[in-house]
Design an enzyme around this catalytic site. Structure first.
Site, PDB file in Angstrom:
ATOM      1  N   HIS A 133      -6.506  -3.957  -5.862  1.00  0.00           N
ATOM      2  CA  HIS A 133      -7.164  -2.661  -5.644  1.00  0.00           C
ATOM      3  C   HIS A 133      -6.427  -1.547  -6.407  1.00  0.00           C
ATOM      4  O   HIS A 133      -5.227  -1.636  -6.641  1.00  0.00           O
ATOM      5  CB  HIS A 133      -7.338  -2.324  -4.156  1.00  0.00           C
ATOM      6  CG  HIS A 133      -6.094  -1.953  -3.420  1.00  0.00           C
ATOM      7  ND1 HIS A 133      -5.867  -2.313  -2.101  1.00  0.00           N
ATOM      8  CD2 HIS A 133      -4.999  -1.232  -3.763  1.00  0.00           C
ATOM      9  CE1 HIS A 133      -4.711  -1.835  -1.699  1.00  0.00           C
ATOM     10  NE2 HIS A 133      -4.156  -1.180  -2.690  1.00  0.00           N
ATOM     11  N   ASP A 176      -6.165   9.156  -2.540  1.00  0.00           N
ATOM     12  CA  ASP A 176      -6.783   8.734  -1.281  1.00  0.00           C
ATOM     13  C   ASP A 176      -6.064   9.303  -0.068  1.00  0.00           C
ATOM     14  O   ASP A 176      -4.977   9.866  -0.180  1.00  0.00           O
ATOM     15  CB  ASP A 176      -6.827   7.198  -1.208  1.00  0.00           C
ATOM     16  CG  ASP A 176      -5.585   6.534  -1.789  1.00  0.00           C
ATOM     17  OD1 ASP A 176      -4.518   7.174  -1.791  1.00  0.00           O
ATOM     18  OD2 ASP A 176      -5.668   5.387  -2.241  1.00  0.00           O
ATOM     19  N   ASN A 212      -4.111  -7.425  -3.971  1.00  0.00           N
ATOM     20  CA  ASN A 212      -5.456  -7.972  -4.217  1.00  0.00           C
ATOM     21  C   ASN A 212      -6.149  -7.297  -5.404  1.00  0.00           C
ATOM     22  O   ASN A 212      -7.336  -7.495  -5.624  1.00  0.00           O
ATOM     23  CB  ASN A 212      -6.326  -7.823  -2.961  1.00  0.00           C
ATOM     24  CG  ASN A 212      -6.579  -6.359  -2.598  1.00  0.00           C
ATOM     25  OD1 ASN A 212      -6.111  -5.440  -3.277  1.00  0.00           O
ATOM     26  ND2 ASN A 212      -7.331  -6.129  -1.533  1.00  0.00           N
ATOM     27  N   GLU A 254     -11.389  -1.598  -3.042  1.00  0.00           N
ATOM     28  CA  GLU A 254     -11.083  -2.993  -2.752  1.00  0.00           C
ATOM     29  C   GLU A 254     -11.975  -3.919  -3.587  1.00  0.00           C
ATOM     30  O   GLU A 254     -12.983  -3.474  -4.157  1.00  0.00           O
ATOM     31  CB  GLU A 254     -11.304  -3.245  -1.245  1.00  0.00           C
ATOM     32  CG  GLU A 254     -10.440  -2.370  -0.321  1.00  0.00           C
ATOM     33  CD  GLU A 254      -8.952  -2.775  -0.302  1.00  0.00           C
ATOM     34  OE1 GLU A 254      -8.502  -3.513  -1.199  1.00  0.00           O
ATOM     35  OE2 GLU A 254      -8.247  -2.319   0.628  1.00  0.00           O
TER      36      GLU A 254
HETATM   37  C1  F6R Z   1      -1.876   4.650  -2.955  1.00  0.00           C
HETATM   38  C2  F6R Z   1      -2.951   3.760  -3.367  1.00  0.00           C
HETATM   39  C3  F6R Z   1      -2.771   2.270  -3.424  1.00  0.00           C
HETATM   40  C4  F6R Z   1      -1.350   1.824  -3.761  1.00  0.00           C
HETATM   41  C5  F6R Z   1      -1.266   0.298  -3.711  1.00  0.00           C
HETATM   42  C6  F6R Z   1       0.151  -0.191  -3.958  1.00  0.00           C
HETATM   43  O1  F6R Z   1      -2.287   5.993  -2.959  1.00  0.00           O
HETATM   44  O2  F6R Z   1      -4.011   4.220  -3.636  1.00  0.00           O
HETATM   45  O3  F6R Z   1      -3.660   1.744  -4.378  1.00  0.00           O
HETATM   46  O4  F6R Z   1      -0.982   2.289  -5.007  1.00  0.00           O
HETATM   47  O5  F6R Z   1      -1.699  -0.158  -2.459  1.00  0.00           O
HETATM   48  O6  F6R Z   1       0.970   0.212  -2.906  1.00  0.00           O
HETATM   49  P1  F6R Z   1       2.546   0.024  -2.941  1.00  0.00           P
HETATM   50  O7  F6R Z   1       3.050   0.897  -4.035  1.00  0.00           O
HETATM   51  O8  F6R Z   1       3.034   0.483  -1.596  1.00  0.00           O
HETATM   52  O9  F6R Z   1       2.784  -1.420  -3.197  1.00  0.00           O
END
Ligand code: F6R
Length: 240
Positions: free
Chosen positions: A137, A67, A135, A142
């Site tokens: 995702h 992303d 959450n 989401e």
């Molecule tokens: C990152 C992504 C997100 C993260 C998730 C966890 O490219 O797509 O899904 O993997 O938000 O983020 P952290 O590792 O910062 O807790």
């Protein structure tokens, strides 16, 4: 789903990076699906160290990121383009043309969604690395995202923006939209490696392991994939 419980973040990064290092040794032209965020930082440090020791090369490795935020120029330090260069690419011999991220700088975002989706679908991802949102995702898919959705523009959930606020000076600066590959794209990977550490992830990990498969909890789609490894530390495993 194979669940590997380790002591702490250091062990998690060690275990998960070894999976990727072994893959690159076995298949030097592997295609990797990569994630940003805090979870993979230690893993990326280990990959750089392994490269510096001469154990692996990224010369023929291809990467596709999950992303990218909309509204931040590539040069912004929190763009995922900057993140990936700063934390991995700039310290390896990966070729520029083998690096793929959604480009959200252009005028025509929908055209970029299609371009990225097409090139992602043409690649065959050997291993997709994932973090997980508190959450549930994956990527920026989401809660409520259909499992059959491909790359799209997504509106970040408010709790995702809250979680990511730590990287910015204020909530106003946290982007509201991103391009993300879809759950359908993620499930095409041959192998999936999800990493999670810390108490903040304990509830999501419990739902992932013990909960039902539902679009209200995007990571539960991983139960529909035949080769998923989840590496978690003691804090993230607290509720399972
Ligand atoms: C990152 C992504 C997100 C993260 C998730 C966890 O490219 O797509 O899904 O993997 O938000 O983020 P952290 O590792 O910062 O807790």
């Amino acid at each position: 789903m194979k669940v590997i419980k380790v002591k702490d973040y250091q062990e998690l990064s060690q275990y998960a990076s070894k999976i990727i290092i072994d893959l690159i040794k076995e298949k030097p032209n592997a295609t990797l699906g990569l994630a940003t965020g805090s979870s993979p930082l230690g893993l990326y440090e280990n990959l750089i160290e392994s490269y510096k020791k001469g154990e692996i090369s990224f010369k023929d490795v291809k990467t596709f990121n999950l992303d990218e935020y909309i509204g931040l120029p590539k040069t912004h330090k929190e763009s995922y383009y900057s993140f990936m260069h700063r934390n991995l690419f700039d310290h390896t011999d990966i070729r520029k043309e083998n690096i793929n991220l959604p480009n959200t700088e252009g005028e025509d975002i929908e055209k970029e969604v299609k371009r990225y989706n097409d090139s992602f679908n043409q690649a065959s991802i050997d291993l997709q690395l994932l973090g997980i949102g508190s959450n549930g995702h994956i990527g920026f898919n989401e809660p409520g995202t259909p499992f059959d959705k491909e790359t799209s523009v997504t509106k970040l959930a408010e709790n995702t923006r809250e979680d990511n606020k730590r990287f910015f000076n204020s909530m106003d600066e946290v982007p509201e939209y991103a391009i993300t590959i879809g759950i359908k794209n993620i499930l095409q990977a041959k192998k999936i490696l999800l990493i999670a550490n810390g108490k903040n992830k304990a509830d999501a990990i419990n739902k992932l392991i013990n909960g039902e498969v539902t679009e209200d909890f995007p990571a539960s789609a991983l139960k529909n994939h035949p080769d998923v490894t989840i590496v978690i530390d003691e804090e993230a495993a607290e509720l399972i």
